[in-house]
Design a protein around this motif. Structure first.
Motif, mmCIF file in Angstrom:
data_model
loop_
_atom_site.group_PDB
_atom_site.id
_atom_site.type_symbol
_atom_site.label_atom_id
_atom_site.label_comp_id
_atom_site.label_asym_id
_atom_site.label_seq_id
_atom_site.Cartn_x
_atom_site.Cartn_y
_atom_site.Cartn_z
ATOM 1 N N GLY A 137 0.781 -1.227 0.000
ATOM 2 C CA GLY A 137 0.000 0.000 0.000
ATOM 3 C C GLY A 137 0.811 1.275 0.000
ATOM 4 N N THR A 176 4.546 -4.959 14.542
ATOM 5 C CA THR A 176 3.553 -3.938 14.932
ATOM 6 C C THR A 176 4.003 -3.100 16.120
ATOM 7 O OG1 THR A 176 2.373 -5.370 16.471
ATOM 8 C CG2 THR A 176 1.681 -5.452 14.158
ATOM 9 N N ASP A 182 -5.167 1.218 14.482
ATOM 10 C CA ASP A 182 -5.513 1.164 13.052
ATOM 11 C C ASP A 182 -4.381 0.544 12.246
ATOM 12 O OD1 ASP A 182 -7.806 2.363 13.688
ATOM 13 O OD2 ASP A 182 -7.270 4.359 12.911
ATOM 14 N N ASP A 183 -3.167 1.014 12.545
ATOM 15 C CA ASP A 183 -1.994 0.499 11.838
ATOM 16 C C ASP A 183 -1.794 -0.984 12.137
ATOM 17 O OD1 ASP A 183 -1.235 2.651 10.367
ATOM 18 O OD2 ASP A 183 0.189 3.434 11.832
ATOM 19 N N ASP A 185 -4.078 -3.284 12.789
ATOM 20 C CA ASP A 185 -5.009 -4.091 11.995
ATOM 21 C C ASP A 185 -4.615 -4.123 10.528
ATOM 22 O OD1 ASP A 185 -6.498 -4.964 14.080
ATOM 23 O OD2 ASP A 185 -7.914 -3.282 14.021
ATOM 24 N N ARG A 186 -4.168 -2.995 10.032
ATOM 25 C CA ARG A 186 -3.738 -2.941 8.636
ATOM 26 C C ARG A 186 -2.526 -3.859 8.417
ATOM 27 N NH1 ARG A 186 -2.701 2.653 7.788
ATOM 28 N NH2 ARG A 186 -4.800 2.981 8.568
ATOM 29 N N THR A 187 -1.615 -3.842 9.389
ATOM 30 C CA THR A 187 -0.417 -4.683 9.265
ATOM 31 C C THR A 187 -0.785 -6.166 9.333
ATOM 32 O OG1 THR A 187 0.836 -2.914 10.277
ATOM 33 C CG2 THR A 187 1.908 -5.050 10.169
ATOM 34 N N GLU A 189 -3.574 -7.546 8.328
ATOM 35 C CA GLU A 189 -4.124 -7.873 7.004
ATOM 36 C C GLU A 189 -3.010 -8.062 5.983
ATOM 37 O OE1 GLU A 189 -6.998 -5.082 5.465
ATOM 38 O OE2 GLU A 189 -7.949 -5.002 7.471
ATOM 39 N N LEU A 190 -2.065 -7.142 6.061
ATOM 40 C CA LEU A 190 -0.933 -7.164 5.134
ATOM 41 C C LEU A 190 -0.148 -8.460 5.280
ATOM 42 C CD1 LEU A 190 0.577 -5.430 3.135
ATOM 43 C CD2 LEU A 190 1.812 -4.396 5.025
#
Lengths: 250, 341
Positions: A137, A176, A182-183, A185-187, A189-190
């Motif tokens: 991303g 992490t 937020d970061d 959860d994004r990580t 997923e990544l």
């Protein structure tokens, strides 16, 4: 028979009398996500440094994909297919994200030694570099210097860099750490996205992250393996609960 | 631990944006043109042998910058390469009578050969330890040159180094015309440094300077790269030392002395590390200053150059060139933003 990509046996690291890692036997099954957890000072980062050649074990052996890699230098281990990220974000602040990826992609080609060629020869990696940045991303920020990035963005570039080596085994040291929710959860997923077809070993303190990602969890305490099992098994293990509460009460 | 002793300026490398790339191209071309014009006018403005000294020291400083500014290694023994090349160049010129560029080539190769074992042993150390190991080796070479009187002339040095050039008397005996031939070798050396810095290799060096552990994790053999940079740098220092020997017509132990190593580091830092242009600026300043002070009979040169060094390190960490480009860049940005508003 299970297929182990990475096996450490009897791994010990002694720092002048202080044994940071003691007789650790660790087997990582191919294609799984394996978490290493444990209180601070449990030896997780030391173990990572041993597995990636940044430290040489006092005793014990490490086998990767059937080859003995004990005592190899970090750069050689990287070429064999083990990539790592660092606990503390570790990038080249005045290079753009794209330049980072070019550097990683050029590494196995030997282009790096060619001091007589123009640096524009690195542009051959642009396509692949942008794909990798897109995966994490960060494609929109490709030409910005990473020194200007927010923390989460830097971590994303770290991941892209590790992926650029197209590793069989990915070692992520606290992917992490220091992130907002937020970061995180994004990580997660990544990491799920990039885990397909790879083997991952990671260290994290965040149990939410461990629970979401890990097929298998190894708990370390004072340099030794305390428990190993699935997340559910480990979470309910009394020794683990004591270890963590014990530390909290100390 | 950081491997650079002093903060090195961060140069923004190439950009994707075609407009930015073009403007950088123009800036580089203008700089290059100004630099070349200055180089060619120099012997008209000052005594030609002094102009030659500036050119030789400039390349010497560039060779140090390649290590200090771009690789993060402070060599405190670069006189070993400058001096060894000076001696080998002088010996080849005296014994064989070959044209001087051939003798210089021989000196340069000798410097690179010596740099392999020295570099191999010293790149395993970082920071101040690297500096100390290089200094120790340079002192060893000084000692050998001092003792080996049959070859080096010991304290008398090598006298009567000829500047043979295909029998062209004008070049061989007139320092003004000699300058124009010899300076081409210096320009070639400076171009090589520019090529190295702006190559994939140069990019890896800068990553090693900024974060050696990360570079290793990406699969780069840091010691191999440092050694390659060390040997290339020694080659450039050797080229400069060879020109210096021919230009002076003699070689003395001074070329191997530790103060020579110190002086070139001083020039590099005063001019600005990690800029390539800084070396020549620092070299010009120090050589001209020494020349002016020497002709005026003042013998406390060290006090003056030392004071300049202290001022630069304390107030202008980027050096003269680094500070100047920073100010110009700021001014340019201010003008651009004013135009927009």
């Amino acid at each position: 028979m299970t297929d182990h990509l990475l096996t450490a046996s009897g791994l010990t690291k002694d720092f002048r009398g202080f044994t940071a890692v003691k007789q650790v036997d660790l087997s990582v099954e191919r294609g799984t996500v394996h978490a290493l957890v444990g209180p601070n000072g449990a030896g997780k980062t030391t173990l990572f440094n041993l597995l990636t050649g940044f430290l040489t074990p006092t005793s014990g052996t490490i086998t990767f994909d059937g080859k003995d890699i004990t005592g190899l230098q970090p750069e050689n281990i990287a070429h064999l297919g083990i990539a790592r990220s660092f606990q503390i974000t570790s990038l080249f602040d005045n290079m753009t994200a794209l330049e980072h990826l070019e550097l990683a992609l050029a590494s196995p080609t030997g282009l790096g030694l060619k001091f007589w060629r123009s640096e524009r020869s690195l542009e051959q990696f642009h396509g692949r570099a942008l794909e990798l940045l897109d995966q994490v991303g960060m494609a929109d920020h490709a030409t910005r210097e990473v020194g200007q990035f927010a923390y989460g963005q830097k971590r994303a570039v770290e991941l892209a860099l590790a992926l650029a080596l197209d590793p069989q085994l990915l070692l992520l040291d606290e992917p992490t750490a220091g992130m907002g929710i937020d970061d995180v959860d994004r990580t997660i997923e990544l990491i799920i996205r990039i885990a397909a077809g790879r083997t991952i070993v990671f260290v994290d303190h965040n149990m939410h992250v461990v629970g979401s990602l890990a097929n298998r969890v190894t708990v370390l305490q004072q340099g030794q393996i305390l428990v190993e099992g699935s997340y559910e098994e480990v979470r309910q293990d009394e020794k683990v609960i004591t270890a963590y509460l014990g530390q909290a009460h100390a | 631990m950081s491997e650079t002793v002093l903060e090195s300026p961060k140069e923004t490398r190439y950009l994707l944006d075609p407009a930015a790339r073009r403007s950088r191209m123009i800036r580089r071309t203008v700089l290059l043109a100004v630099g070349l014009i200055a180089t060619f006018l120099l012997p008209w403005m000052i005594y030609p042998p002094v102009a030659m000294d500036i050119a030789a020291w400039a390349l010497f400083a560039i060779s140090v910058d390649l290590l200090l500014g771009y690789t993060g290694l402070l060599s405190f023994g670069h006189a070993a390469f400058w001096g060894s090349s000076a001696y080998v160049t002088g010996l080849i010129a005296i014994k064989s009578g070959l044209p001087f560029p051939v003798a210089i080539l021989g000196g340069m190769l000798a410097a690179m050969i010596i740099a392999v074992p020295i570099g191999w042993l010293s790149v395993r150390r970082a920071g101040i330890y690297f500096a100390m190991v290089t200094l120790a080796f340079a002192q060893m070479i000084y000692f050998v040159a001092n003792q080996w009187k049959d070859v080096t002339g010991g304290e008398n040095g090598l006298q009567g180094v000829p500047s043979n050039f295909f029998g062209i008397k004008l070049v061989e005996s007139d320092s003004f015309y000699f300058y124009y031939v010899a300076v081409l070798l210096i320009i070639l050396g400076a171009w090589a440094a520019w090529r190295i810095v702006h190559s994939p290799f140069g990019r890896v060096l800068q990553s090693i300077r900024d974060n050696p552990a990360r570079a290793r994790a990406l699969g780069y053999d840091v010691e191999k790269y440092k050694l390659a940079a060390f040997v290339l740098s020694a080659g450039l220092a050797g080229l400069a030392g060879g020109v210096f020997a021919i230009s002076h017509g003699f070689v003395s132990l001074q070329e191997l002395d530790w103060t020579t190593s110190g002086k070139v580091v001083l020039m590099t830092v005063i001019g600005g590390m990690g800029t390539l242009w800084g070396g020549p600026v620092g070299a010009a300043l120090i050589v001209l200053l020494e020349d002016a002070l020497a002709t005026s009979g003042f013998d406390g040169i060290g006090i003056i150059t030392g004071s300049i060094f202290i001022v630069v390190v304390l107030l202008f960490r980027r050096g003269i060139w680094g500070t100047a480009t920073l100010l110009i860049e700021k001014a340019r940005k201010a003008i651009v933003s004013r135009k927009r508003s």
